[in-house]
Design a protein around this motif. Structure first.
Motif, mmCIF file in Angstrom:
data_model
loop_
_atom_site.group_PDB
_atom_site.id
_atom_site.type_symbol
_atom_site.label_atom_id
_atom_site.label_comp_id
_atom_site.label_asym_id
_atom_site.label_seq_id
_atom_site.Cartn_x
_atom_site.Cartn_y
_atom_site.Cartn_z
ATOM 1 N N ARG A 340 29.211 28.700 25.365
ATOM 2 C CA ARG A 340 28.214 28.889 25.115
ATOM 3 C C ARG A 340 28.032 29.388 23.771
ATOM 4 O O ARG A 340 28.189 30.533 23.643
ATOM 5 N N PHE A 341 28.391 28.280 22.196
ATOM 6 C CA PHE A 341 28.224 29.430 21.348
ATOM 7 C C PHE A 341 26.861 30.064 20.459
ATOM 8 O O PHE A 341 27.139 30.772 19.548
ATOM 9 N N LYS A 342 25.695 29.298 21.265
ATOM 10 C CA LYS A 342 24.889 30.027 21.101
ATOM 11 C C LYS A 342 24.537 32.066 21.023
ATOM 12 O O LYS A 342 23.770 32.470 21.392
ATOM 13 N N THR A 343 25.609 31.980 22.009
ATOM 14 C CA THR A 343 25.799 33.811 22.540
ATOM 15 C C THR A 343 26.659 34.044 21.360
ATOM 16 O O THR A 343 26.288 35.995 21.141
ATOM 17 N N GLY A 344 27.007 33.895 20.350
ATOM 18 C CA GLY A 344 27.011 34.551 19.257
ATOM 19 C C GLY A 344 26.691 33.898 18.092
ATOM 20 O O GLY A 344 27.267 34.210 17.223
ATOM 21 N N THR A 368 19.424 22.649 20.642
ATOM 22 C CA THR A 368 17.371 22.147 20.923
ATOM 23 C C THR A 368 16.932 21.770 19.569
ATOM 24 O O THR A 368 18.304 22.144 18.500
ATOM 25 N N GLU A 369 15.695 21.406 19.239
ATOM 26 C CA GLU A 369 15.713 20.500 18.457
ATOM 27 C C GLU A 369 15.631 21.621 17.543
ATOM 28 O O GLU A 369 15.220 20.682 16.523
ATOM 29 N N TYR A 370 14.400 22.392 17.387
ATOM 30 C CA TYR A 370 14.841 24.221 16.519
ATOM 31 C C TYR A 370 16.087 23.747 16.146
ATOM 32 O O TYR A 370 16.227 24.437 14.790
ATOM 33 N N ASP A 371 16.716 24.281 16.503
ATOM 34 C CA ASP A 371 18.783 24.760 16.409
ATOM 35 C C ASP A 371 18.608 22.834 15.270
ATOM 36 O O ASP A 371 19.764 23.234 13.638
ATOM 37 N N LEU A 372 18.483 22.049 15.724
ATOM 38 C CA LEU A 372 18.319 20.517 14.961
ATOM 39 C C LEU A 372 17.420 20.518 13.737
ATOM 40 O O LEU A 372 18.154 19.508 13.025
ATOM 41 N N GLU A 373 16.321 20.686 13.756
ATOM 42 C CA GLU A 373 15.843 20.513 12.766
ATOM 43 C C GLU A 373 16.059 20.364 10.783
ATOM 44 O O GLU A 373 15.712 19.980 10.368
ATOM 45 N N LYS A 405 18.302 39.785 8.115
ATOM 46 C CA LYS A 405 19.616 40.807 8.460
ATOM 47 C C LYS A 405 20.489 40.515 9.511
ATOM 48 O O LYS A 405 19.562 40.702 10.146
ATOM 49 N N GLY A 406 21.302 40.568 9.419
ATOM 50 C CA GLY A 406 22.257 40.656 10.566
ATOM 51 C C GLY A 406 22.124 39.410 11.544
ATOM 52 O O GLY A 406 23.667 38.928 12.524
ATOM 53 N N ASP A 407 21.321 37.843 11.023
ATOM 54 C CA ASP A 407 22.223 36.744 11.738
ATOM 55 C C ASP A 407 23.263 36.275 11.465
ATOM 56 O O ASP A 407 23.254 36.113 10.147
ATOM 57 N N LYS A 408 23.737 35.270 12.365
ATOM 58 C CA LYS A 408 25.556 34.904 11.958
ATOM 59 C C LYS A 408 24.790 32.766 12.171
ATOM 60 O O LYS A 408 24.299 32.600 12.754
#
Length: 471
Positions: A340-344, A368-373, A405-408
């Motif tokens: 689950r890559f979305k964990t990091g 998700t579609e939000y991720d691909l948008e 800030k802090g997002d990956k």
């Protein structure tokens, strides 16, 4: 059940300790690498490839028979781009078959100087302060090099470290950053500039080979310039910090090597051939790449979960990630665990190689579609701008105020060879800088992503060639 969990934990401890030691050693060796600023190129409006221009271009190409015309139009209709992507002026005017060396140079000079002027102005860094310059344009090479043109224009220092890359494809910008990261190990408090673009005009295909016609449907003019540093005192000004980068190259495989090749067709017309084996090569490259990247970027909790679940279902620990869910097909019959890559990772910056590429990677990573948008909207607005594409995607996220800030941010790119390169960026501050999306971001994503090419060329769905006329 508790005994099973304990046994799995005991078995996993040596692997976990080995991963931790490896990661600590890599962290000690790795220099800091920050992005201070980046600029994407936006050509003038008179270079937009709308339905009217597309119609004129297609109808004047006398090398295309009825079946080739219908294939080309279907490809344009289905590729996922809109009416605002950009192509060279000479192609619009009908001179693609007589493009000269000077035309190719002028096309790139326009991009170079626009983005670099803005980069130096926005950051206050002088060209004379640049220690490292990496330029990548895959399908166009000159003597002196394109990098030398930039050095001459900005009168950079005599001791600048210069790298001029060609033939590296859409993955070239991350390859360039990998070069910078390695050079940073030998120089303290240095500045580096990465310049990424592609030569569209001189490589515009005017023949009728279907495997080479697809490139004209997707590739568009664009480019970016990126300013990086390893100076820790400037981290408060930085936009991103590099957390890890992995490059995978399948060139030893004949199938992978030959799936995306620049060549001449039977008429001697130069173009770029895409084979049917490309999806399979992309599948393998992505799987191999993320298998190496996963332990470097995912939390220990997720890695431990994966190992334990793999053991409990009594199967050998599968590769990271589950290659059966990678791009381009293959069976989805296995019931093993997935990573689950979305964990990091908070955001996914995918290369805009085409609608099918975006869909396949999204399915592989369970996005998700939000991720691909961001990738979908970048493909629609700017098309595939080769090595600079992920930076337009990143710009979309920034313009939408998604990056805190802090997002990956996980960036994934593909390239001929066949290659896959990926990296993880940490956002250093809340980002809301003005960028290439400033004039149109409010229109995205549209409630209804209308396909103007579908409306213009809907007749291509008619299977009867006799109903077609050039008039």
């Amino acid at each position: 059940m508790e005994l099973l969990m304990m046994a799995a934990l005991v078995l996993a401890i040596p692997l976990i300790m080995s991963c931790l030691v490896k990661l600590v050693n890599q962290w000690k060796k790795q220099s800091s690498c920050y992005i201070l600023h980046y600029e994407c190129f936006k050509p003038s409006d008179d270079r937009k490839f709308d339905t009217e221009i597309a119609d004129k271009y297609i109808m004047r190409n006398k090398n295309l028979g009825i079946h080739e015309l219908k294939f080309l139009l279907r490809s344009i209709v289905n590729c996922g781009i809109g009416e605002e992507t950009y192509i060279p002026k000479k192609v619009i005017l009908g001179g693609e078959e007589s493009l000269s060396l000077l035309d190719g140079i002028s096309e790139l000079d326009e991009f170079f100087y626009d983005t670099l002027d803005k980069l130096f102005h926005q950051t206050g860094v002088s060209p004379s302060e640049i220690d490292i310059l990496v330029v990548n344009v895959s399908m166009f090479s000159t003597e002196p090099s394109l990098a030398a043109r930039i050095i001459n224009r900005y009168k950079m220092r005599e001791d600048i470290k210069v790298f001029n890359l060609s033939g590296m494809g859409c993955s070239a910008s991350l390859i360039s950053i990998d070069i910078v990261q390695n050079v940073f190990k030998s120089y303290k408090k240095a500045f580096a500039v990465v310049v990424a673009s592609e030569s569209i005009g001189p490589n515009w295909y005017s023949g009728n080979d279907k495997s080479m016609m697809l490139v004209n449907c997707l590739f568009r003019c664009g480019g970016c310039s990126i300013l990086l540093t390893n100076n820790p005192t400037l981290r408060h000004r930085a936009m991103f910090r590099l957390k890890g980068l992995v490059r995978t190259h399948l060139g030893a495989s004949d199938e992978a090597h030959e799936c995306a090749v620049q060549k001449e067709d039977e008429q001697g017309l130069r173009g770029f051939h895409l084979s049917r084996n490309l999806p399979r090569a992309a599948t393998r490259a992505l799987s191999e790449n993320l298998r190496e990247l996963a332990p470097k970027i995912l939390p220990l909790k997720e890695l431990l979960r994966y190992i334990i679940v793999s053991w409990l279902i009594r199967q050998p620990s599968p590769p990271l990630p589950d290659s059966s869910k990678s791009t381009g097909g293959g069976g989805n019959n296995r019931t093993g665990p997935t990573v689950r890559f979305k964990t990091g990772v908070d955001h996914f910056c995918l290369h805009t190689g085409g609608k099918a590429v975006i869909n396949s990677v999204g399915k592989s990573l369970e996005l998700t579609e939000y991720d691909l948008e961001p990738a979908r909207m970048t493909l629609h607005r700017f098309g595939n701008t080769s090595a600079s594409s992920p930076w337009y995607v990143l710009g979309y996220m920034e313009a939408k105020r998604r990056l805190k800030k802090g997002d990956k941010v996980l960036m994934i790119t593909f390239g001929a060879g066949f290659k896959c390169s990926s990296c993880l960026w940490e956002v250093m501050r809340d980002l809301k800088d003005d960028n290439v999306w400033r004039d149109c971001i409010d229109r995205y994503p549209p409630k209804d992503l209308v396909n103007p090419f579908m409306e213009k060329f809907s007749w291509v769905m008619d299977e009867n060639p006799e109903n077609f006329s050039r008039d």
